[in-house]
Enzyme design. Structure first.
Site, short mmCIF file in Angstrom:
data_model
loop_
_atom_site.label_atom_id
_atom_site.label_comp_id
_atom_site.label_asym_id
_atom_site.label_seq_id
_atom_site.Cartn_x
_atom_site.Cartn_y
_atom_site.Cartn_z
CB CYS A 190 -81.34 105.74 -1.86
SG CYS A 190 -79.53 105.68 -0.88
CB CYS A 221 -82.79 110.23 4.01
SG CYS A 221 -82.88 110.43 2.27
N GLY A 256 -80.49 108.94 -4.08
CA GLY A 256 -79.31 107.97 -4.17
C GLY A 256 -78.07 108.07 -3.80
CD GLU A 257 -73.47 107.18 -1.44
OE1 GLU A 257 -73.68 108.05 -0.47
OE2 GLU A 257 -72.27 107.86 -1.99
CB SER A 305 -73.66 114.63 -1.33
OG SER A 305 -73.90 114.35 0.09
CB SER A 362 -74.14 112.64 4.49
OG SER A 362 -74.57 113.01 3.57
CG LEU A 363 -69.44 113.71 10.41
CD1 LEU A 363 -68.84 112.34 10.21
CD2 LEU A 363 -68.68 115.01 10.55
CG HIS A 364 -75.77 113.17 9.06
ND1 HIS A 364 -75.69 114.37 8.61
CD2 HIS A 364 -76.26 112.58 7.90
CE1 HIS A 364 -76.11 114.84 7.32
NE2 HIS A 364 -76.30 113.51 6.91
CG ASN A 422 -85.46 119.85 5.12
OD1 ASN A 422 -85.89 120.81 5.60
ND2 ASN A 422 -84.37 119.67 4.44
CB CYS A 458 -81.77 118.18 2.25
SG CYS A 458 -80.55 119.34 1.72
N1 SAH Z 1 -76.46 109.73 -0.63
C1 SAH Z 1 -75.79 110.96 -0.64
C2 SAH Z 1 -76.36 112.12 -1.36
C3 SAH Z 1 -77.87 112.27 -1.13
S1 SAH Z 1 -78.34 112.96 0.56
C4 SAH Z 1 -75.51 111.38 0.95
O1 SAH Z 1 -75.82 110.79 1.70
O2 SAH Z 1 -74.94 112.41 1.06
C5 SAH Z 1 -78.01 114.49 0.27
C6 SAH Z 1 -77.93 115.32 1.76
O3 SAH Z 1 -79.27 115.49 2.18
C7 SAH Z 1 -77.15 114.69 2.69
O4 SAH Z 1 -76.10 115.27 3.59
C8 SAH Z 1 -78.28 113.82 3.47
O5 SAH Z 1 -77.78 113.37 4.73
C9 SAH Z 1 -79.34 115.32 3.60
N2 SAH Z 1 -80.54 114.88 4.03
C10 SAH Z 1 -81.39 113.63 3.97
N3 SAH Z 1 -82.45 113.38 4.24
C11 SAH Z 1 -82.66 114.80 5.11
C12 SAH Z 1 -83.68 115.36 5.82
N4 SAH Z 1 -84.69 114.70 6.35
N5 SAH Z 1 -83.53 116.76 6.06
C13 SAH Z 1 -82.16 117.24 5.83
N6 SAH Z 1 -81.20 116.86 5.09
C14 SAH Z 1 -81.46 115.64 4.85
#
Ligand code: SAH
Length: 369
Positions: free
Chosen positions: A131, A138, A179-180, A211, A234-236, A310, A360
């Site tokens: 990605c 991530c 990936g995105e 997503s 993926s707001l965060h 995670n 995830c």
């Molecule tokens: N690129 C897309 C899809 C892949 S990520 C996106 O960003 O949405 C899928 C989900 O896993 C997203 O919400 C991402 O933010 C979350 N994610 C990524 N790393 C993570 C981690 N270490 N722990 C928990 N969730 C995570």
């Protein structure tokens, strides 16, 4: 390493061949009908082949009973169906989550995760190898970008998982693997179009979720496609400076642009947006984060998916990535309760498959694998 930012623009893929054979997997219904009519066959052959490939999931032209034998032979000589090979499966000892490792013809490995739960079985599929987004929390981001998957390679993850687990047992599809999806827009949309076709029986649009980290113009484009699949963002963080520090793509598409785009998506498709929110200690779990989340959620139909962070230990992270810590359980519960008191729908996502790095954000194929 090659320049990763060049991959932040979505790119188109040409017709695909494997060993000089034309790849049919990944073609939509219209494309298949056109293909056969261009080759002197009736258009309905396209519909037949569509049904065999995407509904019956056959992997050999000779299993296509209602296609004349002469044509089956011709297709076998000139066309290819399968784009992936199943090379390994790892099973979590806690809850049966399965991580499938598949290999593309050009020898890239990708991962898909099957998550059996009480009321559903979700297949999480990848849209890119690696990605380019470099989100600091991530594992796939830490791995960098390798290539876009073709629509066939996206769909074949489902074919191979269904062969292992049973097509009828898979109830939900989420584009949440490596990936995105919206940076591989054309191929992701083609795969979605195939999944969402009535002829591909079994999975309703309500059970298909894309997503995204927030590629604002592509969110609008997807809304206009009328596919009406569900969208997760993926707001965060609801603060631009914080979000940019953990998700560099936020500099390109800041929050107001993304929120406007998802609002448009919700209105246009009449679906509820899911906000994914990983709980990161001291970064996005403060009281002011609750206040901002409430403001965003009250603007349009939405729900929040809280995701416990995670660990990325298997990737030996450095820099900001090495400093990120999960919010403790008590604070997650308090955070969730405050949101619920304000009538926000909040789910807490269970951590699935942590022991096999299938949860995830843990998906990554290390370079020396
Ligand atoms: N690129 C897309 C899809 C892949 S990520 C996106 O960003 O949405 C899928 C989900 O896993 C997203 O919400 C991402 O933010 C979350 N994610 C990524 N790393 C993570 C981690 N270490 N722990 C928990 N969730 C995570």
């Amino acid at each position: 390493m090659e320049n990763q930012t060049s991959h932040l623009e979505e790119n188109q893929q040409d017709d695909i061949t494997i060993n000089n054979k034309f790849v049919l997997k990944g073609l939509t219904l219209d494309e298949l009908k056109n293909y056969f009519s261009k080759n002197g066959e009736p258009r309905f052959r396209g519909e037949q082949i569509f049904n065999w490939m995407y509904n019956h999931l056959v992997t050999d032209f000779f299993d296509m009973a209602n296609v004349p034998k002469v044509l089956r032979t011709k297709l076998k000589d000139s066309c290819e169906i399968m784009t992936l090979q199943h090379v390994d499966t790892q099973i979590s000892s806690f809850n049966g989550t399965k991580k499938y490792i598949f290999e593309t013809v050009d020898k890239y490995k990708i991962e898909s995760v099957l998550i059996p739960e009480e009321d559903r079985v979700t297949l999480c599929i990848s849209t890119q190898v690696g990605c380019p987004l470099d989100c600091k929390f991530c594992a796939t981001g830490l791995m960098g970008y390798r290539k876009n998957l073709s629509a066939g390679e996206i769909f074949d993850q489902y074919v191979l998982a269904a062969k292992d687990f049973g097509k009828d047992n898979i109830t939900n599809i989420v584009f949440m693997g490596m990936g995105e999806p919206l940076l591989n827009y054309n191929n992701s949309v083609k795969a979605l179009e195939i999944f969402a076709q009535e002829l591909t029986t079994g999975i309703s649009k309500k059970k298909i979720t894309v997503s995204t980290a927030g590629i604002a113009p592509k969110i609008r484009e997807l809304a206009d496609k009328n596919l009406n699949v569900k969208l997760a963002l993926s707001l965060h963080s609801c603060f631009d400076d914080i979000r940019s520090s953990i998700m560099p793509i936020n500099d390109k598409y800041p929050l107001h642009q993304i929120i406007d785009a998802v609002k448009y998506y919700a209105r246009r498709t009449r679906t509820r947006i899911t906000f994914e929110y990983i709980m990161l200690e001291g970064i996005n779990d403060r009281n002011e984060d609750i206040e901002e989340l409430l403001k965003v959620c009250k603007e349009f139909p939405s729900k929040i998916n809280i995701i416990p962070f995670n660990s990325l230990k298997h990737m030996n992270p450095t820099g900001i990535a090495a400093q990120i810590r999960p919010t403790n359980k008590d604070r997650i519960d308090e955070f969730v309760q405050r949101l619920r008191e304000n009538n926000i729908t909040v789910m807490i996502r269970n951590t699935q498959g942590d022991d096999i790095a299938a949860a995830c954000g843990q998906l990554a194929i290390l370079l020396n694998d």
